[in-house]
Design a protein around this motif. Structure first.
Motif, PDB file in Angstrom:
ATOM      1  N   GLN A 158      -6.730   1.781   8.784  1.00  0.00           N
ATOM      2  CA  GLN A 158      -5.902   1.647   7.603  1.00  0.00           C
ATOM      3  C   GLN A 158      -4.459   1.302   7.986  1.00  0.00           C
ATOM      4  O   GLN A 158      -4.056   1.439   9.143  1.00  0.00           O
ATOM      5  N   THR A 159      -3.704   0.879   6.999  1.00  0.00           N
ATOM      6  CA  THR A 159      -2.303   0.518   7.205  1.00  0.00           C
ATOM      7  C   THR A 159      -1.552   1.602   7.972  1.00  0.00           C
ATOM      8  O   THR A 159      -1.615   2.780   7.632  1.00  0.00           O
ATOM      9  N   PRO A 196      -4.612   6.172   0.871  1.00  0.00           N
ATOM     10  CA  PRO A 196      -4.051   5.107   0.032  1.00  0.00           C
ATOM     11  C   PRO A 196      -4.705   4.983  -1.341  1.00  0.00           C
ATOM     12  O   PRO A 196      -4.029   4.650  -2.315  1.00  0.00           O
ATOM     13  N   GLN A 207       0.828  -1.208   0.000  1.00  0.00           N
ATOM     14  CA  GLN A 207       0.000   0.000   0.000  1.00  0.00           C
ATOM     15  C   GLN A 207       0.864   1.260   0.000  1.00  0.00           C
ATOM     16  O   GLN A 207       1.871   1.332   0.699  1.00  0.00           O
TER      17      GLN A 207
END
Length: 269
Positions: A179-180, A58, A27
């Motif tokens: 999220q990441t 992202p 990502q």
């Protein structure tokens, strides 16, 4: 994590942005400098500057990358991959091979070390999301990396009509995920709210008992769950604990209890 400065031939050595790539999650994430100039910032990213957004989620970060590499539906993509010794289509590897250059502009990417990140960007990382607990009526508890806990009313932050199904369905709303690396929260492709927006619009609160129970149910995993998430054995989990790579909240004869956020971070590393 791989880090790149986004630069341009026309602006010299000035960094126009910073591209972060999380290898395991595959990502991309882009941060723009505090003094970003709308007219110097690369096309597509300049719209974020215009709206006062310096963190590019992202979805749009990947869109920027895709504009700079060969599309997967290219007629001769197979031979192109073979010529570049790639066994499969990989956005990151194609971007690096081309050094981020494309025919649309004179921008390129240049690798750099995490220690070189400007202080302003490092400061933003303190506002990343550690964990979330959806509660009710479009609100959620958000635990941030700086140790704060805030109650966030998400409804005013998601006025885009694409969010309507999520906001009108408690089950869908509760399916929100971090999220990441805590860049924000997401309900799927391009349904994201960045961490700084949540931080700036949340209200700091003391943690009540009922809220703590909600947090515990949503954010604590045992040894078996941790092993499943990391795709390893219970023995490997014990070894990670012994080597100080995992830090259990509680240890008993039957196993460990961990924060889900710590297990998730092992996947991002």
């Amino acid at each position: 994590m791989k880090l790149f400065a986004i630069k341009s031939d026309s602006t010299g050595d000035k960094a126009l942005g910073y591209l972060l790539y999380y290898e395991k999650a595959k990502q991309f994430y882009i941060e723009l400098p505090d003094n970003a100039d709308e007219w110097e910032t690369p096309l597509l990213l300049s719209s974020f500057v215009k709206r006062g957004k310096l963190s590019v989620d992202p979805y749009w970060s990947l869109e920027w990358v895709r504009q700079r590499i060969i599309p997967p539906d290219r007629q001769n993509i197979g031979s192109i991959l073979r010529d570049n010794r790639l066994s499969e289509y990989d956005e990151y590897k194609l971007l690096v091979l081309a050094k981020g250059r494309c025919a649309q502009d004179d921008c390129y990417i240049e690798p750099f070390d995490e220690e070189e990140l400007p202080a302003e960007i490092k400061q933003r990382l303190h506002y990343r999301v550690e964990e979330i607990v959806p509660i009710e009526d479009g609100e959620m508890l958000v635990f941030f990396r700086d140790g704060s806990l805030k109650r966030c009313d998400v409804k005013p932050l998601s006025r885009d009509k694409r969010f309507l199904p999520v906001m009108n369905d408690p089950a869908l709303f509760s399916a929100a995920r971090v999220q990441t690396d805590g860049c924000g929260i997401t309900w799927g492709e391009n349904l994201n709210i960045d961490s700084r927006t949540l931080y700036d619009n949340g209200i700091g609160i003391p943690l009540s008992l009922s809220e703590f129970k909600s947090f515990a149910c949503s954010c604590i995993v045992d040894t078996d769950e941790a092993a499943k998430l990391l795709d390893c054995s219970r023995q490997n989990i014990s070894d990670l604990v012994k080597r100080g790579k995992l830090h259990p909240l509680r240890t008993s004869a039957s196993g460990y209890l961990f924060l889900l956020s710590e297990i998730r971070q092992r996947l991002w590393q």
